[in-house]
Enzyme design. Structure first.
Site, PDB file in Angstrom:
ATOM      1  CE  LYS A  15      -2.123  -0.719   3.947  1.00 47.48           C
ATOM      2  NZ  LYS A  15      -1.442  -1.934   4.425  1.00 47.48           N
ATOM      3  NE  ARG A  92      -3.889  -0.836   9.730  1.00 42.82           N
ATOM      4  CZ  ARG A  92      -2.739  -0.383   9.209  1.00 42.82           C
ATOM      5  NH1 ARG A  92      -2.661   0.841   8.754  1.00 42.82           N
ATOM      6  NH2 ARG A  92      -1.700  -1.160   9.129  1.00 42.82           N
ATOM      7  NE  ARG A 131       7.992  -2.428   6.250  1.00 42.93           N
ATOM      8  CZ  ARG A 131       6.692  -2.166   6.311  1.00 42.93           C
ATOM      9  NH1 ARG A 131       6.100  -1.535   5.313  1.00 42.93           N
ATOM     10  NH2 ARG A 131       5.975  -2.565   7.332  1.00 42.93           N
ATOM     11  NE  ARG A 133       6.846   0.166   9.883  1.00 41.31           N
ATOM     12  CZ  ARG A 133       5.673   0.198   9.250  1.00 41.31           C
ATOM     13  NH1 ARG A 133       5.574   0.767   8.070  1.00 41.31           N
ATOM     14  NH2 ARG A 133       4.618  -0.360   9.787  1.00 41.31           N
ATOM     15  NE  ARG A 144       2.558  -4.248  11.544  1.00 42.77           N
ATOM     16  CZ  ARG A 144       3.533  -4.167  10.639  1.00 42.77           C
ATOM     17  NH1 ARG A 144       4.683  -4.769  10.843  1.00 42.77           N
ATOM     18  NH2 ARG A 144       3.352  -3.487   9.540  1.00 42.77           N
TER      19      ARG A 144
HETATM   20  P1  AMP Z   1       1.250   0.968   8.776  1.00 43.95           P
HETATM   21  O1  AMP Z   1       2.356   1.941   8.563  1.00 43.95           O
HETATM   22  O2  AMP Z   1       0.052   1.237   7.942  1.00 43.95           O
HETATM   23  O3  AMP Z   1       1.724  -0.453   8.696  1.00 43.95           O
HETATM   24  O4  AMP Z   1       0.766   1.174  10.297  1.00 43.95           O
HETATM   25  C1  AMP Z   1       1.666   0.987  11.382  1.00 43.95           C
HETATM   26  C2  AMP Z   1       0.907   0.976  12.701  1.00 43.95           C
HETATM   27  O5  AMP Z   1       0.226   2.222  12.881  1.00 43.95           O
HETATM   28  C3  AMP Z   1      -0.181  -0.069  12.830  1.00 43.95           C
HETATM   29  O6  AMP Z   1       0.322  -1.333  13.225  1.00 43.95           O
HETATM   30  C4  AMP Z   1      -1.061   0.555  13.910  1.00 43.95           C
HETATM   31  O7  AMP Z   1      -0.476   0.438  15.204  1.00 43.95           O
HETATM   32  C5  AMP Z   1      -1.027   2.023  13.541  1.00 43.95           C
HETATM   33  N1  AMP Z   1      -2.104   2.394  12.591  1.00 43.95           N
HETATM   34  C6  AMP Z   1      -1.963   2.744  11.294  1.00 43.95           C
HETATM   35  N2  AMP Z   1      -3.155   3.027  10.734  1.00 43.95           N
HETATM   36  C7  AMP Z   1      -4.080   2.827  11.712  1.00 43.95           C
HETATM   37  C8  AMP Z   1      -5.504   2.939  11.760  1.00 43.95           C
HETATM   38  N3  AMP Z   1      -6.236   3.306  10.701  1.00 43.95           N
HETATM   39  N4  AMP Z   1      -6.116   2.641  12.936  1.00 43.95           N
HETATM   40  C9  AMP Z   1      -5.414   2.287  14.022  1.00 43.95           C
HETATM   41  N5  AMP Z   1      -4.088   2.153  14.041  1.00 43.95           N
HETATM   42  C10 AMP Z   1      -3.411   2.427  12.897  1.00 43.95           C
END
Ligand code: AMP
Length: 189
Positions: A15, A92, A131, A133, A144
């Site tokens: 994404k 989400r 990656r 991170r 996750r």
């Molecule tokens: P991402 O960078 O999209 O993989 O998001 C990393 C982390 O940010 C996730 O594991 C959540 O802890 C938090 N996060 C990102 N987007 C959301 C969302 N829409 N709702 C809740 N937590 C989020």
């Protein structure tokens, strides 16, 4: 009129990569909730302090906080007519999808497309192990993925019922996926 595209998909589905490429190639504003949260954690802002333990454990940040952040963004941004926005990582959960629907109805926003990047778990695990991170450690990746299955995957049905869901095979090379997304949203890659 503000046009919005949503990217749905598991962690590691591409994404962020695809959204960044769309925004640098075409005129899209890329809104990554994850980037926004990490940035706030780094800068130790109030939002960062409230959210870091969730991000660090691979759990979702509570809906009310996230909905507030996204709501504020759209309030500030929706006066920019004719702009195009990619939402990467929002919604989400179902409450987030319902909140977004309300925002869309209240402000002059069109949800153009929901793009689901479908990637197999073994491909996700191999991508994320490269990656590196902080939340990409093997245990957190599994957590996750479970969180994704439980809380985000039901949204596929939600958007399918609205006839707005487009599924793309995300297992392939990023350039091929990008070509398909560009075609889907009607721009030349
Ligand atoms: P991402 O960078 O999209 O993989 O998001 C990393 C982390 O940010 C996730 O594991 C959540 O802890 C938090 N996060 C990102 N987007 C959301 C969302 N829409 N709702 C809740 N937590 C989020």
């Amino acid at each position: 009129m503000l046009n919005v595209i949503i990217f749905l998909g598991s962690p590691g589905s591409g994404k962020g990569t695809q959204a960044a490429k769309l925004s640098s190639t075409f005129d899209y504003k890329h809104i990554s909730i994850g980037d926004m949260l990490r940035d706030n954690v780094e800068r130790k802002t109030d939002l960062g302090l409230k959210t870091s333990e969730f991000v660090d454990s691979g759990e979702l940040v509570p809906d009310d906080l996230i909905i507030q952040v996204v709501g504020k963004f759209f309030e500030d941004f929706s006066s920019n007519k004719d702009d195009k926005v990619i939402l990467d990582g929002f919604p989400r959960t179902e409450p987030q999808a319902l909140a977004l629907e309300k925002i869309i109805n209240d402000l002059d926003i069109t949800l153009t497309s929901v793009i689901f990047l479908n990637v197999q778990d073994d491909e996700v695990i191999s991508r994320l192990s490269e990656r590196g991170r902080e939340d990409d450690s093997p245990e957190l990746v599994l957590n996750r993925l479970n969180v994704y299955r439980d809380q985000t995957e039901p949204l596929l049905e939600y958007y399918k019922n609205k006839n707005i869901l487009n599924e793309i095979d995300g297992n392939r090379l990023p350039e091929l996926v990008f070509g398909e997304i560009s075609e889907l949203i009607g721009v030349e890659a």
